[in-house]
Structures are given as structure tokens and as C-alpha cells.
Scaffold this motif. Sequence first.
Motif, mmCIF file in Angstrom:
data_model
loop_
_atom_site.group_PDB
_atom_site.id
_atom_site.type_symbol
_atom_site.label_atom_id
_atom_site.label_comp_id
_atom_site.label_asym_id
_atom_site.label_seq_id
_atom_site.Cartn_x
_atom_site.Cartn_y
_atom_site.Cartn_z
ATOM 1 N N GLN A 90 88.484 15.556 153.530
ATOM 2 C CA GLN A 90 88.456 15.453 152.079
ATOM 3 C C GLN A 90 87.936 16.736 151.443
ATOM 4 O O GLN A 90 88.383 17.134 150.365
ATOM 5 C CB GLN A 90 87.564 14.279 151.637
ATOM 6 C CG GLN A 90 87.905 12.967 152.275
ATOM 7 C CD GLN A 90 89.371 12.618 152.182
ATOM 8 O OE1 GLN A 90 89.943 12.614 151.102
ATOM 9 N NE2 GLN A 90 89.985 12.322 153.315
ATOM 10 N N LEU A 91 86.979 17.380 152.120
ATOM 11 C CA LEU A 91 86.399 18.592 151.564
ATOM 12 C C LEU A 91 87.314 19.794 151.720
ATOM 13 O O LEU A 91 87.228 20.747 150.949
ATOM 14 C CB LEU A 91 85.053 18.885 152.247
ATOM 15 C CG LEU A 91 83.980 17.798 152.080
ATOM 16 C CD1 LEU A 91 82.727 18.174 152.863
ATOM 17 C CD2 LEU A 91 83.653 17.571 150.611
ATOM 18 N N ARG A 92 88.193 19.757 152.714
ATOM 19 C CA ARG A 92 89.087 20.896 152.982
ATOM 20 C C ARG A 92 90.486 20.566 152.493
ATOM 21 O O ARG A 92 91.223 19.802 153.087
ATOM 22 C CB ARG A 92 89.120 21.200 154.486
ATOM 23 C CG ARG A 92 89.987 22.411 154.843
ATOM 24 C CD ARG A 92 89.892 22.683 156.331
ATOM 25 N NE ARG A 92 90.326 21.541 157.102
ATOM 26 C CZ ARG A 92 91.601 21.284 157.407
ATOM 27 N NH1 ARG A 92 92.555 22.083 156.989
ATOM 28 N NH2 ARG A 92 91.923 20.217 158.130
ATOM 29 N N ARG A 93 90.862 21.141 151.370
ATOM 30 C CA ARG A 93 92.199 20.917 150.810
ATOM 31 C C ARG A 93 93.283 21.686 151.546
ATOM 32 O O ARG A 93 94.412 21.254 151.626
ATOM 33 C CB ARG A 93 92.228 21.363 149.332
ATOM 34 C CG ARG A 93 91.986 20.285 148.340
ATOM 35 C CD ARG A 93 92.307 20.797 146.957
ATOM 36 N NE ARG A 93 93.696 21.223 146.856
ATOM 37 C CZ ARG A 93 94.690 20.437 146.497
ATOM 38 N NH1 ARG A 93 94.458 19.171 146.245
ATOM 39 N NH2 ARG A 93 95.922 20.900 146.383
ATOM 40 N N GLY A 94 92.964 22.869 152.046
ATOM 41 C CA GLY A 94 93.985 23.694 152.656
ATOM 42 C C GLY A 94 94.757 24.497 151.640
ATOM 43 O O GLY A 94 95.809 25.053 151.931
ATOM 44 N N GLY A 95 94.296 24.585 150.398
ATOM 45 C CA GLY A 95 94.972 25.323 149.342
ATOM 46 C C GLY A 95 94.010 25.580 148.200
ATOM 47 O O GLY A 95 92.865 25.146 148.218
ATOM 48 N N PRO A 96 94.455 26.289 147.173
ATOM 49 C CA PRO A 96 93.566 26.590 146.055
ATOM 50 C C PRO A 96 93.276 25.342 145.235
ATOM 51 O O PRO A 96 94.112 24.451 145.124
ATOM 52 C CB PRO A 96 94.360 27.625 145.251
ATOM 53 C CG PRO A 96 95.790 27.302 145.548
ATOM 54 C CD PRO A 96 95.808 26.831 146.980
ATOM 55 N N ALA A 97 92.091 25.286 144.651
ATOM 56 C CA ALA A 97 91.749 24.158 143.784
ATOM 57 C C ALA A 97 92.526 24.206 142.481
ATOM 58 O O ALA A 97 92.698 23.184 141.817
ATOM 59 C CB ALA A 97 90.250 24.149 143.494
ATOM 60 N N GLY A 98 92.998 25.406 142.102
ATOM 61 C CA GLY A 98 93.751 25.538 140.865
ATOM 62 C C GLY A 98 94.624 26.770 140.896
ATOM 63 O O GLY A 98 94.610 27.561 141.845
#
Length: 209
Positions: A90-98
Amino acid sequence: MSRRAVNRTVLAVVGLLLLVGGALVLLGGLDVYRRLGITPPSRWPLTSPDQPVLSTASRTRWTEQGWWWPVAIAVPALVLVGGLWWLFSQLRRGGPAGVDLPSPAAPGQPHYALHVRSRAVEDAIETEAVALPDVDRVTVRVTGVARRPEVHTALRLTPDADTAALVHAYRTGPVEHARHSLGLTSLPAELRLRVARPRKNRQKTPRVR
């Protein structure tokens, strides 16, 4: 099933188990059964305040078995590892937050002042892509960096889908609209297609009365 749906399902199941377990402990600890004149089943856990949650017989029932201690250690360890893996995922998206929107202050000198959440971009592309003909399911993920985002899309198509027409519609539709809305000069996109298996028609056997 999307990650949000999986998260909600896991949280709902865990919350339900904790709620039921807590209710059973609370009913026994407050001596509700005796006060209401209710006789719980013989194997019901914690029926009175003086009763332990696990009796001595329950705790020592299988201790003499050779498999007991390996299982007693392995099961909590697996639950702990699975919980930590889920938390880190959940903490690691693997991409930019925005995604940063270019707002040039002067010719040749881009200035980034606006910021759009990646989830909003993903939802916009998913909403438009799922409306395309012959599309059964869509999953979109924004990767890269905030100033140079990339879009990765997975489409599940109906068995009779026109793949070539769909690829063209996806490129000129959701991707191009997202690029234009974000004000980007380019928006690299990767598209993965998977065709759903045709459903077999099940013929019902008429009942003879």
C-alpha cells in the motif's frame, strides 16, 4: 479485481472477524449470558468472567503431536509476513503520486506550478477507456516521474473485439485527451490487450413432471 476492491475486501473480512471475536469476549467478560438467562453451547468460548479465553485442555490438546509446534510457529509467521507485505504494497505505489502540469513563465523556460493526482488521471483514462466498444475491463496505472509521466493500460476485450480499431480509438481517445488536458507535449502509453474467453451457452434440461 482492482487493488482498491481487494483492499476493501481484505479490510471487511478482517474487520468482521475482529468484530465477532470481540463481541464473544465482551459477552463472556460482562457475564451477559448469566444475566439474560441464556445457556450457550458446551463448546462456546468464554461464557463467564472467570473462564479463560482458551482452557487448559484446548491449549494442550495437540502439544504431544509432532506437527503441533511447527504449525503453531509457521501459521503466525505467515500471517505476520502477509500483513507486512500487504502494508508495504500500500505504501509503495510504483509511480508518481501526481503529475506536474507545465505552465511556461517565459518562452523556452517551463515552469511547473500545478499538480494533479495520479489517481485522478488514472480514473479519467479508465472512465473513457471502459466506454470504448468491445472493452470489458480496464486497469490504468501512471508511472514515470511527475514531470514525465507514462501510462500503462491493460484492457480485457470481448471475444469478438476489433483489436486494430480499438488500439486506434484508445490512442486517439483516452490517451490523447489526457495528454491535451494535462498540457503535455507527449504522453508515452503502453497498452496490453487480453481477450476474454467466450462463455459457453448452458442449455437447461427441461424438467418432466
